[in-house]
Design an enzyme around this catalytic site. Structure first.
Site, mmCIF file in Angstrom:
data_model
loop_
_atom_site.group_PDB
_atom_site.id
_atom_site.type_symbol
_atom_site.label_atom_id
_atom_site.label_comp_id
_atom_site.label_asym_id
_atom_site.label_seq_id
_atom_site.Cartn_x
_atom_site.Cartn_y
_atom_site.Cartn_z
ATOM 1 N N LEU A 254 0.804 -1.224 0.000
ATOM 2 C CA LEU A 254 0.000 0.000 0.000
ATOM 3 C C LEU A 254 0.834 1.269 0.000
ATOM 4 O O LEU A 254 0.360 2.318 -0.444
ATOM 5 C CB LEU A 254 -0.961 -0.016 1.191
ATOM 6 N N HIS A 255 2.074 1.194 0.481
ATOM 7 C CA HIS A 255 2.884 2.423 0.478
ATOM 8 C C HIS A 255 3.284 2.845 -0.940
ATOM 9 O O HIS A 255 3.773 3.956 -1.139
ATOM 10 C CB HIS A 255 4.105 2.293 1.395
ATOM 11 N N ASP A 256 3.076 1.967 -1.916
ATOM 12 C CA ASP A 256 3.358 2.330 -3.313
ATOM 13 C C ASP A 256 2.281 3.234 -3.910
ATOM 14 O O ASP A 256 2.490 3.783 -4.998
ATOM 15 C CB ASP A 256 3.447 1.073 -4.190
ATOM 16 N N ARG A 311 3.067 6.719 -0.323
ATOM 17 C CA ARG A 311 3.370 7.351 0.957
ATOM 18 C C ARG A 311 3.492 6.295 2.055
ATOM 19 O O ARG A 311 2.852 5.239 2.005
ATOM 20 C CB ARG A 311 2.300 8.361 1.350
ATOM 21 N N GLU A 312 4.350 6.577 3.045
ATOM 22 C CA GLU A 312 4.315 5.868 4.316
ATOM 23 C C GLU A 312 3.288 6.595 5.193
ATOM 24 O O GLU A 312 3.071 7.796 5.041
ATOM 25 C CB GLU A 312 5.687 5.880 4.990
#
Length: 350
Positions: A254-256, A311-312
């Site tokens: 999901l951080h992509d 995002r992180e």
């Protein structure tokens, strides 16, 4: 932060000196990249060598190389002996390619043009919100990996090394064995799933990723001795997923993605869990820590931003994102490190 880019005694320096020291990060990173690319650590594996001997081995200019090595020694990666020979420190050992936990590929990746040039255009991202990578190369990050086989191979090696380390941390910190049937969505060639199944003989797994990726999974799973407990399913996490598993893992997926596309992936997981009311979504990501605290996730967040607009996230951001897709967080993950976020689907109408 200063402890990351300079000697520990920087806290005693005047504020304006500490500020300038922070700008040296790009110089230090480039020095480490050169040391890694020349495989200086490999050359020193059998013992100390002179600059002249290292220059001969690496085909470099002795004086210029010596000045680079002097900087590496100043930051504890190498050590210069009284007779002028260089030797490896404990930190420098991690630059060898042949040791457990080697960081050589990650150092090479962090200093490669595909990341280096993107950070050079960070202002473009700040002004527009668009990935700097696209401005530099004229196409997206993953398309670039397909166009440039060498870049793709380096990225794969670096991410595999990182995945091995994070997999151990995650498997040590969370009991994945609670779930008899578990799907690893976007699980690549199955490295994490293989290690998970090896630790938990009673669990059966499903590996889901793009066809070109999972085509390479059977060999890895066979070598790990878990192939008989894995169903390999070519697919895309934006499309319908195999339903009815007890838990679905999203590790470093999901951080992509930005929130909109991340929510789309989460909704697919929610659909797959529709007939499993006690099922779980297990998100394995770096959980960004509180304001003003140092953690590497805040730098990784910029990597995601400049490469492809991902995002992180901190815990509040995760809770908000999960709510948009019908999930809620049920455990209390520790911020500032890799963590497992255990999530359950919220019943309709709640």
């Amino acid at each position: 932060m200063t402890a990351v880019v300079g000697p520990a005694m920087t806290a005693a320096l005047p504020p304006h000196v500490r500020l300038l020291l922070l700008t040296d990060g790009k110089r230090i990173s480039r020095v480490l990249h050169v040391v890694a690319e020349l495989d200086i650590a490999g050359a020193l594996a059998d013992g100390p060598l002179t600059v002249a001997a290292l220059a001969e081995r690496t085909g470099t200019h002795a004086d210029a190389l010596g000045r680079v090595l002097r900087v590496a020694a100043a930051f504890g990666v190498l050590a210069e002996e009284p007779d002028g020979r260089y030797t490896l420190t404990d930190v420098g050992q991690a630059l060898r390619a042949d040791v457990p936990g080697s960081q050589r590929d990650m150092v090479l990746y962090n200093g490669d043009d595909m990341l280096w040039r993107s950070y050079g255009e960070l202002m473009h991202t700040v002004r527009t919100g668009r990935p700097a990578f696209e401005k530099v190369y004229g196409h997206g990050f993953f398309e670039h990996l397909e166009r440039d086989p060498a870049a793709g191979a380096l990225f794969d090696r670096a991410m595999t090394g990182m995945s091995r380390a994070t997999s151990r941390m995650l498997l040590d910190s969370y009991d994945f064995g609670r779930f008899p049937r578990l799907a690893d969505v976007g699980g690549g060639r199955g490295l994490f799933l293989a290690e998970l199944l090896a630790r938990h003989p009673g669990v059966r797994g499903t590996l889901v990723d793009r066809p070109a990726v999972v085509d390479e999974a059977p060999k890895l799973l066979e070598e790990a001795g878990v192939a008989d407990r894995v169903e390999v399913v070519p697919g895309d996490f934006f499309d319908e997923l195999p339903a009815g598993r007890d838990a679905y893992v999203l590790k470093a997926v999901l951080h992509d993605w930005d929130d909109e596309r991340a929510a789309a992936i989460l909704r697919r997981i929610h659909e797959a869990l529709r007939e499993v009311p006690e099922g779980r979504l297990l998100i394995c990501e770096f959980l960004v820590g509180p304001a003003n605290d140092w953690d590497r996730g805040k730098l990784l967040d910029l990597d995601m931003l400049v490469r492809f607009g991902g995002r992180e996230r901190g815990e509040d951001q995760w809770r908000a994102l999960l709510a948009t897709a019908g999930f809620e967080l049920v455990n209390e993950p520790v911020a500032g490190r890799w963590a497992v976020l255990e999530c359950r689907p919220v019943p309709d109408g709640r």
